[in-house]
Design an enzyme around this catalytic site. Structure first.
Site, PDB file in Angstrom:
ATOM      1  N   SER A  43       0.795  -1.232   0.000  1.00 37.91           N
ATOM      2  CA  SER A  43       0.000   0.000   0.000  1.00 37.91           C
ATOM      3  C   SER A  43       0.823   1.275   0.000  1.00 37.91           C
ATOM      4  O   SER A  43       0.274   2.361  -0.201  1.00 37.91           O
ATOM      5  CB  SER A  43      -0.954   0.013   1.203  1.00 37.91           C
ATOM      6  OG  SER A  43      -1.998  -0.920   1.022  1.00 37.91           O
TER       7      SER A  43
ATOM      8  N   LYS B 279       0.383   3.474  -3.032  1.00 36.39           N
ATOM      9  CA  LYS B 279      -0.843   4.239  -3.312  1.00 36.39           C
ATOM     10  C   LYS B 279      -0.617   5.726  -3.563  1.00 36.39           C
ATOM     11  O   LYS B 279      -1.169   6.287  -4.520  1.00 36.39           O
ATOM     12  CB  LYS B 279      -1.843   4.029  -2.176  1.00 36.39           C
ATOM     13  CG  LYS B 279      -2.377   2.606  -2.074  1.00 36.39           C
ATOM     14  CD  LYS B 279      -3.224   2.419  -0.823  1.00 36.39           C
ATOM     15  CE  LYS B 279      -3.756   1.000  -0.701  1.00 36.39           C
ATOM     16  NZ  LYS B 279      -4.503   0.773   0.555  1.00 36.39           N
TER      17      LYS B 279
ATOM     18  N   TYR C 196      -3.727  -4.053  -9.819  1.00 37.56           N
ATOM     19  CA  TYR C 196      -3.462  -3.546  -8.470  1.00 37.56           C
ATOM     20  C   TYR C 196      -2.573  -4.526  -7.681  1.00 37.56           C
ATOM     21  O   TYR C 196      -1.629  -4.116  -7.003  1.00 37.56           O
ATOM     22  CB  TYR C 196      -4.785  -3.311  -7.745  1.00 37.56           C
ATOM     23  CG  TYR C 196      -4.622  -2.914  -6.291  1.00 37.56           C
ATOM     24  CD1 TYR C 196      -4.084  -1.680  -5.947  1.00 37.56           C
ATOM     25  CD2 TYR C 196      -5.005  -3.781  -5.276  1.00 37.56           C
ATOM     26  CE1 TYR C 196      -3.929  -1.317  -4.609  1.00 37.56           C
ATOM     27  CE2 TYR C 196      -4.854  -3.425  -3.942  1.00 37.56           C
ATOM     28  CZ  TYR C 196      -4.313  -2.197  -3.623  1.00 37.56           C
ATOM     29  OH  TYR C 196      -4.158  -1.844  -2.304  1.00 37.56           O
TER      30      TYR C 196
ATOM     31  N   TYR D 136      -5.065   5.619   7.512  1.00 36.42           N
ATOM     32  CA  TYR D 136      -6.414   5.044   7.641  1.00 36.42           C
ATOM     33  C   TYR D 136      -7.170   5.626   8.826  1.00 36.42           C
ATOM     34  O   TYR D 136      -7.185   6.849   9.001  1.00 36.42           O
ATOM     35  CB  TYR D 136      -6.331   3.510   7.696  1.00 36.42           C
ATOM     36  CG  TYR D 136      -5.517   2.917   6.579  1.00 36.42           C
ATOM     37  CD1 TYR D 136      -5.841   3.159   5.243  1.00 36.42           C
ATOM     38  CD2 TYR D 136      -4.395   2.135   6.837  1.00 36.42           C
ATOM     39  CE1 TYR D 136      -5.091   2.626   4.212  1.00 36.42           C
ATOM     40  CE2 TYR D 136      -3.633   1.595   5.807  1.00 36.42           C
ATOM     41  CZ  TYR D 136      -3.993   1.843   4.496  1.00 36.42           C
ATOM     42  OH  TYR D 136      -3.252   1.327   3.476  1.00 36.42           O
TER      43      TYR D 136
ATOM     44  N   VAL E 204       1.362  -3.377   4.199  1.00 32.10           N
ATOM     45  CA  VAL E 204       1.276  -4.584   5.019  1.00 32.10           C
ATOM     46  C   VAL E 204       2.514  -5.481   4.936  1.00 32.10           C
ATOM     47  O   VAL E 204       2.611  -6.452   5.679  1.00 32.10           O
ATOM     48  CB  VAL E 204       0.009  -5.405   4.672  1.00 32.10           C
ATOM     49  CG1 VAL E 204      -1.237  -4.627   5.011  1.00 32.10           C
ATOM     50  CG2 VAL E 204       0.016  -5.829   3.209  1.00 32.10           C
TER      51      VAL E 204
END
Length: 449
Positions: A66, A69, A191, A243, A261
């Site tokens: 991630s 992103k 992705y 988040y 992660v």
């Protein structure tokens, strides 16, 4: 040994202090990620001048996950513009976990590009053309941010593809609302492959530093994305990057950040630095336990919070030269020993952690190897406690490495002589003017001290 090693020492101290922090576990719901070494812990920092510092497992490869992103969001903004991207993806904090089903009522847009739903849509927005397939453009973009060619860990990609049903469900749900621009299967496959791109903590620190430097990679000096794109990405990172913990993170650490992660974590000091850590054990929110602890400590101890006033890049060091280039030359009898043997670094303004790093690096680069060096603090207004400690350590390292050092310190910014002696391990000569300091070094070189 060099003066700028004081920055590396700071990272090493963080690694030593937080390397044994308990808790968390690798993301074993993706089988390949569960095989990561739970004891691996690397830290890296890249400055706006392209200086790279690291400690621990900073060059161990892992998949970006991630942390990709923000950079693909930057690519989408660069290619399509803010208005078009905002048609498909929002920019509001979701308050939910990274893999939550969180779509805007009425439009079906994902809340932002940092949660999985928004990231899948953002990746799907990248145009696919015969001469430049979408994923090749994505991989090339990530490589430009990192300053080198990157590749995909095919085993991790396969592992994610076999276990990624929740992301597929998200893609189909978004498609059902009419806000998925391509086929869901294609979007999720792309992705997953994006998340499986291999990087190191040093790569991530360089990528973060590129956002910090207005889209310019400070190592390669390439303008990767426009400055306004970098600013918008940092805004979304600040409010959404961590988040459901983004608000608390911004309050306490005060740096735009993004986690992944696999254990990667980046933080950005705009116009100051890019930071990255790698440590696989994650908390229940999917963020690196040790990485968060180390970055929080770095921010608190070195005054890195975004809302503090940073020194502007390039504004700290006003002069780096050798003494024989100075308009006011020393006495004639010392000119022969001065030629390319005394380096001079003049600083100005307020000196904090970031400014001190520039000064230390300039000291290393000034003059020839083994030569004398003069640090001119005449135009410095204030040195904070963190920068003072770094300057003491750096000057001490220069002396310990056999380089004579002198300072121009008419205001006593380095503190009382006894304090400076304890900090540097040396009794460094001090002068009121640059000319006097250069002359003193010339005498020392000539054996007259």
């Amino acid at each position: 040994m060099s003066a700028a090693d004081a920055v590396t020492d700071s990272l090493k101290r963080m690694r030593a202090e937080f390397g044994d922090v308990p808790g968390g576990r690798p993301a074993d719901y993706i089988p390949q990620l569960g095989l990561a070494d739970p004891d691996a812990f690397g830290l890296a920092l890249v400055s706006m001048d392209g200086h790279r510092y690291s400690a621990g497992e900073a060059e161990v490869p892992f998949t970006i996950q991630s942390v990709s992103k923000p950079f693909i969001y930057a690519l989408a903004l660069s290619v399509l513009g803010l208005d078009e991207v905002s048609r498909w993806v929002g920019a509001e904090p979701s308050g939910d976990a990274f893999n939550a089903i969180s779509l805007e009522p009425g439009t079906g847009r994902p809340a932002n590009a940092m949660v999985n739903a928004g990231a899948i849509v953002t990746t799907a927005l990248i145009p696919d053309a015969p001469d430049e397939p979408a994923f090749e453009r994505i991989l090339h973009c990530l490589g430009r941010f990192a300053g080198r060619e990157l590749d995909v860990d095919e085993e991790v990609f396969t592992s994610e593809a076999m276990t990624g049903d929740r992301n597929r469900a998200l893609a189909y749900l978004i498609r059902a609302t009419g806000t998925m621009p391509v086929d869901p299967v294609l979007a999720v496959d792309r992705y997953f492959r994006q998340c499986a791109v291999r990087v190191t903590a040093l790569d991530l620190a360089t990528m973060a530093a590129t956002l910090a430097y207005g889209g310019v990679n400070p190592v390669t000096r390439e303008q990767v994305v426009p400055a306004e794109v970098a600013a918008r990405v940092l805004a979304v990172m600040a409010t959404c990057g961590m988040y459901d913990g983004s608000g608390e993170w911004l309050l306490r650490i005060g740096l735009p950040a993004k986690s992944g992660v696999s254990g990667g974590l980046i933080a950005v000091g705009p116009a100051r630095f890019g930071l990255a850590t790698y440590s696989p054990p994650l908390d229940t929110s999917g963020n690196s336990v040790r990485g968060q602890a180390a970055l929080r400590a770095l921010s608190e101890r070195y005054g890195l919070h975004l809302m503090l006033n940073p020194a502007l890049p390039g504004s700290t060091v006003s002069l780096v030269t050798t003494a024989d280039d100075l308009p006011s030359a020393p006495s004639a009898e010392h000119e022969r020993v001065l030629h390319e043997q005394v380096g001079v670094v003049a600083a100005q303004g307020a000196i904090d952690f970031t400014a001190a790093e520039r000064v230390l690096y300039a000291l290393d680069e000034s003059g020839p190897d083994g030569g004398s060096v003069v640090l001119d603090l005449h135009d410095v207004t204030v040195v904070d406690s963190v920068a003072l400690s770094m300057l003491h350590i750096g000057l001490g390292r220069l002396s310990a490495d056999g380089r004579r050092a002198a300072v121009v310190d008419p205001r006593g910014l380095l503190g009382p002589r006894e304090t400076a002696r304890k900090g540097t391990g040396q009794d460094l000569p001090r002068y009121a003017t640059r000319e006097a300091a250069v002359e003193g070094c010339a005498k020392a070189l000539a054996g007259e001290d």
